[in-house]
Design a protein around this motif. Structure first.
Motif, short mmCIF file in Angstrom:
data_model
loop_
_atom_site.label_atom_id
_atom_site.label_comp_id
_atom_site.label_asym_id
_atom_site.label_seq_id
_atom_site.Cartn_x
_atom_site.Cartn_y
_atom_site.Cartn_z
N LEU A 184 0.81 -1.22 0.06
CA LEU A 184 0.04 -0.26 0.05
C LEU A 184 0.89 1.40 0.15
O LEU A 184 0.52 2.31 -0.46
CB LEU A 184 -0.86 0.12 1.18
CG LEU A 184 -2.30 -0.84 1.22
CD1 LEU A 184 -3.09 -0.53 2.52
CD2 LEU A 184 -2.98 -0.49 -0.06
N ASN A 228 -1.92 6.86 1.18
CA ASN A 228 -2.90 6.64 0.00
C ASN A 228 -3.44 7.81 -0.32
O ASN A 228 -4.48 7.85 -1.38
CB ASN A 228 -3.76 5.78 0.41
CG ASN A 228 -4.81 5.99 1.53
OD1 ASN A 228 -4.57 7.28 1.86
ND2 ASN A 228 -5.64 5.21 1.82
N ASN A 240 6.09 2.83 -5.39
CA ASN A 240 5.09 2.71 -4.86
C ASN A 240 4.18 4.03 -5.03
O ASN A 240 2.93 4.48 -5.17
CB ASN A 240 4.87 2.26 -3.52
CG ASN A 240 3.53 2.01 -2.88
OD1 ASN A 240 2.95 2.90 -2.39
ND2 ASN A 240 2.94 0.80 -3.00
N LYS A 298 0.88 1.37 -8.88
CA LYS A 298 0.50 0.24 -7.88
C LYS A 298 1.77 -0.67 -7.73
O LYS A 298 2.40 -1.03 -8.73
CB LYS A 298 -0.41 -0.62 -8.44
CG LYS A 298 -1.24 -1.55 -7.64
CD LYS A 298 -2.54 -2.27 -8.14
CE LYS A 298 -3.35 -2.69 -7.14
NZ LYS A 298 -4.46 -3.43 -7.73
N THR A 303 -2.85 -7.70 0.58
CA THR A 303 -2.52 -6.28 0.37
C THR A 303 -1.64 -5.95 2.07
O THR A 303 -2.37 -6.03 3.05
CB THR A 303 -3.79 -5.55 0.28
OG1 THR A 303 -4.39 -5.81 -0.72
CG2 THR A 303 -3.33 -3.91 0.47
N ASN A 333 -0.19 -3.54 4.40
CA ASN A 333 -0.53 -1.95 4.66
C ASN A 333 1.00 -1.41 5.12
O ASN A 333 1.25 -1.12 6.37
CB ASN A 333 -1.35 -1.82 6.00
CG ASN A 333 -1.70 -0.45 6.25
OD1 ASN A 333 -1.35 0.54 5.62
ND2 ASN A 333 -2.03 -0.40 7.34
#
Length: 310
Positions: free
Chosen positions: A15, A19, A84, A88, A172, A174
């Motif tokens: 991630l 974000n 990142n 993605k 995913t 984090n």
């Protein structure tokens, strides 16, 4: 099925640090700059120490290894982190386990190199007449070999325990790299053994070096207080202060992250804490040891003069 033991996940999605779209590009340039400073600073110290004969002493032997570790350490995850910020970031299962292994290896190595540097300062200040014997090339090489062996065993323990877990559907992470705690959150099998292993291995590799450094500096400061000359005390404090700053940054942020129960650390807090020991420490170490070190600054000026740069 993935190449791991019983894992159904073939790849993970990182991630990243944040974000929020508006922050991605500014953070990319910020961490690109930080990474370039880390690479240039550590590579510069490595080359300078290698080329300067009067820096071929135990203290600079350990600093050479510290810079080499920091150079490799920051390269393990920063390129992926930068990707990142732009797109993605997908990492394969084995790529993730490999990144985890090298992250553990270089971080544990740094713990013991910093400990060896504290021992070197203790001998130099408290046992100066025995320095050449106590810090002989054989002793220095043995300390470094021990550091790398401890790093190898610790990294194998962390990675081996992670490989035994099963990752079913959740893939995913984090975080901005494959760290231990965010990976444990994704496992669909019990992580009790892993949490116990993390507490024991991290505890050993933070508490033992920390205590050794604490005792070394306790003896150093006791010895410094007995120095009658103000100039002598000032020089001794100056010699140790750079190392104390580096130790505080690295061990403080590492202990905050790993010596708490996983439930007590949110991943957002963990990401902020990890920025210190993954990105800032490799930058700060060469700055601390070069800007506060007369020998390094003198060697740098001489090298630049020989190259007709200044």
């Amino acid at each position: 099925m993935a190449p791991g033991n019983g894992s159904f996940v073939t790849k993970f999605i990182l991630l990243g640090l944040t974000n929020q779209p508006d922050l991605q590009l500014p953070l990319f340039f910020l961490f690109l700059g930080v990474y370039m400073v880390a690479v240039l600073g550590n590579l510069g110290l490595i080359i300078l120490i290698a080329l300067t004969s009067h820096l071929h002493t135990p203290m600079y032997f350990f600093l050479f290894n510290l810079s080499l570790i920091d150079l490799c350490y920051s390269t393990v995850f920063t390129p992926k982190m930068l990707i990142n910020f732009l797109s993605k970031n997908i990492i394969s299962y084995m790529g993730c386990m490999t990144q985890l292994y090298f992250f553990c290896f270089f971080s544990i190595s740094e713990c013991y190199v910093l400990t060896s540097m504290a021992y070197d300062r203790y001998v130099a200040i408290c046992k100066p007449l025995l320095y050449n014997v106590a810090m002989s090339p054989k002793v220095c090489s043995s300390l470094m070999l021990g550091s790398y062996l401890m790093a190898f065993s610790g990294a194998m323990a962390h990675t081996g325990c992670m490989l035994r877990l099963t990752f079913c559907d959740a893939n995913t992470i984090n975080h901005y790299f494959c760290d231990i705690l965010p990976l444990l959150e994704l496992s669909c099998t019990s992580t009790y053994v892993n949490e116990l292993e993390v507490f024991i291995v991290v505890g050993i590799n933070i508490i033992v070096p920390s205590l050794t450094i604490f005792v070394s500096y306790g003896l150093i400061f006791t010895n410094i207080l007995h120095i009658s000359s103000t100039e002598g005390r000032s020089k001794a404090f100056s010699t140790c202060s750079s190392h104390i700053i580096a130790v505080s940054l690295f061990f403080g942020s590492g202990a905050f992250m790993y010596l708490k129960p996983p439930s007590a650390v949110s991943m957002d807090e963990g990401k902020i804490s990890s920025v210190f020991y993954t990105s800032m420490v490799p930058v700060m170490n060469p700055l601390i040891y070069s800007l506060r070190n007369k020998d390094v600054k003198l060697a740098l000026r001489r090298t630049l003069r020989k190259s007709n740069i200044v």
